[in-house]
Design a protein around this motif. Structure first.
Motif, mmCIF file in Angstrom:
data_model
loop_
_atom_site.group_PDB
_atom_site.id
_atom_site.type_symbol
_atom_site.label_atom_id
_atom_site.label_comp_id
_atom_site.label_asym_id
_atom_site.label_seq_id
_atom_site.Cartn_x
_atom_site.Cartn_y
_atom_site.Cartn_z
ATOM 1 N N CYS A 8 -6.232 13.364 30.691
ATOM 2 C CA CYS A 8 -6.359 12.294 29.720
ATOM 3 C C CYS A 8 -6.583 12.924 28.348
ATOM 4 O O CYS A 8 -7.482 13.742 28.173
ATOM 5 C CB CYS A 8 -7.512 11.363 30.068
ATOM 6 N N CYS A 13 -12.054 8.214 25.833
ATOM 7 C CA CYS A 13 -12.169 8.244 27.291
ATOM 8 C C CYS A 13 -13.001 9.460 27.731
ATOM 9 O O CYS A 13 -13.838 9.369 28.626
ATOM 10 C CB CYS A 13 -10.770 8.299 27.903
ATOM 11 N N HIS A 26 -7.392 6.975 36.744
ATOM 12 C CA HIS A 26 -6.411 6.601 35.727
ATOM 13 C C HIS A 26 -5.148 5.997 36.334
ATOM 14 O O HIS A 26 -4.528 5.113 35.750
ATOM 15 C CB HIS A 26 -6.055 7.814 34.862
ATOM 16 N N HIS A 34 -5.801 0.876 29.658
ATOM 17 C CA HIS A 34 -6.415 2.122 29.210
ATOM 18 C C HIS A 34 -6.557 2.136 27.687
ATOM 19 O O HIS A 34 -7.607 2.527 27.155
ATOM 20 C CB HIS A 34 -5.571 3.309 29.677
HETATM 21 ZN ZN LIG Z 1 -8.347 8.170 29.890
#
Ligand SMILES: [Zn+2]
Length: 204
Positions: A8, A13, A26, A34
């Motif tokens: 990511c 996040c 995810h 997201h």
């Molecule tokens: Zn993420």
């Protein structure tokens, strides 16, 4: 933290996962979800006031109030209501054993109400509710429980208890135990109660 094999590039996040641990897989959430979580939701402004309270809970090993007093576990009579526990079978942040213990706790102390538990394979934690396929794999369990609980105001045997004390105290028979162990940051009882309050937030 986000597991190494979860890639990511979103800094929000990463920060969130660094504080709480990664809360969802995810692959289970859509790109738009997201993006909303990272850039638009209230999580982008995270209040830190709860952390001193959470610290007290973690140090005590069970749920306490913000002053560190044991106010909740001693009053199980106040929780006269049906409950449904849903855990993700692909453990992340918390384990299925947490809902196993919470379910036992309620069967022991509120045996006249319906208490159910489901472990949904492939899900972690918050992706149970925000996942792209939650409507197919998770929400039907909630709807089913609400419908069954609405009959008789949630009581499953009137009068008398439905669950026996012996059955509630059988700690070694989790049918979902292959899904995960106690590899959690918090003690199981703390997670049980955090999950319980999450459940209350959902139903209220
Ligand atoms: Zn993420």
């Amino acid at each position: 933290m986000i597991p190494r094999y979860e890639r990511c590039t979103c800094k929000e996040c990463e920060v969130f996962a660094g504080i709480f641990g990664s809360a969802f897989w995810h692959g289970n959430v859509s790109p738009s979800m997201h993006y909303w979580l990272s850039k638009e939701s209230t999580l982008t402004r995270l209040p830190m006031a709860a952390f001193p309270h959470i610290r007290k809970i973690c140090k005590a090993g069970f749920i306490v109030d913000s002053n560190g007093n044991n106010k909740y576990l001693i009053h199980h009579e106040r929780m006269a209501l049906p409950t449904l526990y849903i855990s993700g079978g692909r453990s992340l942040l918390v384990t299925p054993e947490t809902s196993f213990l919470a379910n036992k706790y309620m069967k022991l102390h509120q045996p006249g109400f319906r208490h159910e538990r489901v472990v949904v394979e492939g899900f972690g934690h918050s992706d149970l509710l925000i996942g792209e396929e939650s409507d197919k794999k998770v929400f039907p369990h909630i709807l089913s429980h609400i419908r069954s609980a609405e009959g008789g105001n949630g009581a499953i045997s009137a009068p008398g208890r439905k669950y026996t004390k012996e059955a509630a105290l059988e700690w070694e028979d989790d049918p979902y135990e292959e899904y995960g162990g106690f590899d959690s940051w918090f003690s199981p009882l703390v997670v049980v109660l955090l999950f319980f309050f999450l459940f209350l937030m959902i139903v209220l």
